[in-house]
Design a protein around this motif. Sequence first.
Motif, PDB file in Angstrom:
ATOM      1  N   VAL A  10       1.917  -0.189  -5.455  1.00  0.00           N
ATOM      2  CA  VAL A  10       1.891  -0.883  -6.634  1.00  0.00           C
ATOM      3  C   VAL A  10       0.748  -2.054  -6.414  1.00  0.00           C
ATOM      4  CG1 VAL A  10       3.182  -2.666  -7.860  1.00  0.00           C
ATOM      5  CG2 VAL A  10       4.293  -0.370  -7.176  1.00  0.00           C
ATOM      6  N   ALA A  11       0.708  -2.500  -5.249  1.00  0.00           N
ATOM      7  CA  ALA A  11      -0.198  -3.708  -4.872  1.00  0.00           C
ATOM      8  C   ALA A  11      -1.916  -3.288  -5.089  1.00  0.00           C
ATOM      9  CB  ALA A  11      -0.157  -4.276  -3.572  1.00  0.00           C
ATOM     10  N   ALA A  12      -1.835  -1.724  -4.554  1.00  0.00           N
ATOM     11  CA  ALA A  12      -3.234  -1.243  -4.367  1.00  0.00           C
ATOM     12  C   ALA A  12      -3.720  -0.821  -5.843  1.00  0.00           C
ATOM     13  CB  ALA A  12      -3.115   0.043  -3.365  1.00  0.00           C
ATOM     14  N   VAL A  13      -2.687  -0.480  -6.660  1.00  0.00           N
ATOM     15  CA  VAL A  13      -2.885   0.103  -7.873  1.00  0.00           C
ATOM     16  C   VAL A  13      -3.386  -1.197  -8.880  1.00  0.00           C
ATOM     17  CG1 VAL A  13      -2.171   1.000 -10.035  1.00  0.00           C
ATOM     18  CG2 VAL A  13      -2.063   2.231  -8.103  1.00  0.00           C
ATOM     19  N   ALA A  14      -2.600  -2.264  -8.767  1.00  0.00           N
ATOM     20  CA  ALA A  14      -2.992  -3.560  -9.508  1.00  0.00           C
ATOM     21  C   ALA A  14      -4.121  -3.987  -8.938  1.00  0.00           C
ATOM     22  CB  ALA A  14      -1.548  -4.619  -9.125  1.00  0.00           C
ATOM     23  N   VAL A  15      -4.546  -4.220  -7.694  1.00  0.00           N
ATOM     24  CA  VAL A  15      -5.847  -4.679  -7.290  1.00  0.00           C
ATOM     25  C   VAL A  15      -6.912  -3.796  -7.764  1.00  0.00           C
ATOM     26  CG1 VAL A  15      -7.201  -5.177  -5.306  1.00  0.00           C
ATOM     27  CG2 VAL A  15      -4.937  -5.978  -5.325  1.00  0.00           C
ATOM     28  N   ASN A  16      -6.785  -2.580  -7.982  1.00  0.00           N
ATOM     29  CA  ASN A  16      -7.714  -1.731  -8.275  1.00  0.00           C
ATOM     30  C   ASN A  16      -8.137  -1.760  -9.784  1.00  0.00           C
ATOM     31  OD1 ASN A  16      -9.643   0.472  -8.460  1.00  0.00           O
ATOM     32  ND2 ASN A  16      -8.044   2.088  -7.235  1.00  0.00           N
ATOM     33  N   VAL A  17      -7.208  -1.884 -10.441  1.00  0.00           N
ATOM     34  CA  VAL A  17      -7.315  -2.202 -11.813  1.00  0.00           C
ATOM     35  C   VAL A  17      -7.881  -3.350 -12.321  1.00  0.00           C
ATOM     36  CG1 VAL A  17      -6.100  -2.522 -14.142  1.00  0.00           C
ATOM     37  CG2 VAL A  17      -5.347  -0.579 -12.713  1.00  0.00           C
ATOM     38  N   ALA A  30     -16.800  -1.236  -3.676  1.00  0.00           N
ATOM     39  CA  ALA A  30     -16.092  -1.348  -2.252  1.00  0.00           C
ATOM     40  C   ALA A  30     -14.779  -1.521  -2.216  1.00  0.00           C
ATOM     41  CB  ALA A  30     -16.942  -2.264  -1.590  1.00  0.00           C
ATOM     42  N   ILE A  31     -14.172  -2.392  -3.164  1.00  0.00           N
ATOM     43  CA  ILE A  31     -12.916  -2.642  -3.166  1.00  0.00           C
ATOM     44  C   ILE A  31     -12.276  -1.796  -3.817  1.00  0.00           C
ATOM     45  CG2 ILE A  31     -11.326  -4.619  -4.272  1.00  0.00           C
ATOM     46  CD1 ILE A  31     -13.436  -6.458  -4.003  1.00  0.00           C
ATOM     47  N   SER A  32     -12.783  -1.078  -4.798  1.00  0.00           N
ATOM     48  CA  SER A  32     -12.151   0.194  -5.824  1.00  0.00           C
ATOM     49  C   SER A  32     -11.833   1.235  -4.795  1.00  0.00           C
ATOM     50  CB  SER A  32     -13.027   0.482  -6.983  1.00  0.00           C
ATOM     51  OG  SER A  32     -12.761  -0.440  -7.855  1.00  0.00           O
ATOM     52  N   VAL A  33     -12.880   1.453  -4.005  1.00  0.00           N
ATOM     53  CA  VAL A  33     -12.813   2.700  -3.001  1.00  0.00           C
ATOM     54  C   VAL A  33     -11.818   2.598  -2.157  1.00  0.00           C
ATOM     55  CG1 VAL A  33     -14.073   4.069  -1.350  1.00  0.00           C
ATOM     56  CG2 VAL A  33     -15.014   3.425  -3.569  1.00  0.00           C
ATOM     57  N   SER A  34     -11.725   1.279  -1.474  1.00  0.00           N
ATOM     58  CA  SER A  34     -10.744   1.097  -0.239  1.00  0.00           C
ATOM     59  C   SER A  34      -9.264   1.000  -0.961  1.00  0.00           C
ATOM     60  CB  SER A  34     -11.043  -0.435   0.249  1.00  0.00           C
ATOM     61  OG  SER A  34     -11.149  -1.258  -0.647  1.00  0.00           O
ATOM     62  N   THR A  35      -8.896   0.408  -2.153  1.00  0.00           N
ATOM     63  CA  THR A  35      -7.731   0.228  -2.780  1.00  0.00           C
ATOM     64  C   THR A  35      -7.111   1.683  -3.257  1.00  0.00           C
ATOM     65  OG1 THR A  35      -8.594  -0.565  -4.849  1.00  0.00           O
ATOM     66  CG2 THR A  35      -8.016  -2.315  -3.413  1.00  0.00           C
ATOM     67  N   GLY A  36      -8.106   2.510  -3.755  1.00  0.00           N
ATOM     68  CA  GLY A  36      -7.957   3.818  -4.103  1.00  0.00           C
ATOM     69  C   GLY A  36      -7.622   4.441  -3.233  1.00  0.00           C
ATOM     70  N   SER A  42      -0.758   6.103   0.411  1.00  0.00           N
ATOM     71  CA  SER A  42       0.495   5.609   0.176  1.00  0.00           C
ATOM     72  C   SER A  42       1.512   6.780  -0.602  1.00  0.00           C
ATOM     73  CB  SER A  42       0.748   4.360  -0.246  1.00  0.00           C
ATOM     74  OG  SER A  42       0.220   4.054  -1.427  1.00  0.00           O
ATOM     75  N   ALA A  43       0.644   7.303  -1.751  1.00  0.00           N
ATOM     76  CA  ALA A  43       1.322   8.034  -2.636  1.00  0.00           C
ATOM     77  C   ALA A  43       1.638   9.257  -1.739  1.00  0.00           C
ATOM     78  CB  ALA A  43       0.591   8.359  -3.859  1.00  0.00           C
TER      79      ALA A  43
END
Length: 57
Positions: A10-17, A30-36, A42-43
């Motif tokens: 949930v945290a990674a998806v929220a940061v990615n959005v 860079a942030i989108s790739v890492s959080t993605g 995790s999924a």
Amino acid sequence: MKALLWILLVAAVAVNVSTSFAFDGGKQIAISVSTGTVALASALALFLLRTKRRTNA
């Protein structure tokens, strides 16, 4: 373990959005790739840790 993976997902998806609104250019990519990557990992871990239900036939 599963609770930690759900929180991480949930945290990674929220940061990615939110990165698309907060950053521009290379930093956003860079942030989108890492959080993605974290979200996908995790999924996948949650999928592999799921309990299989038995059906009585």
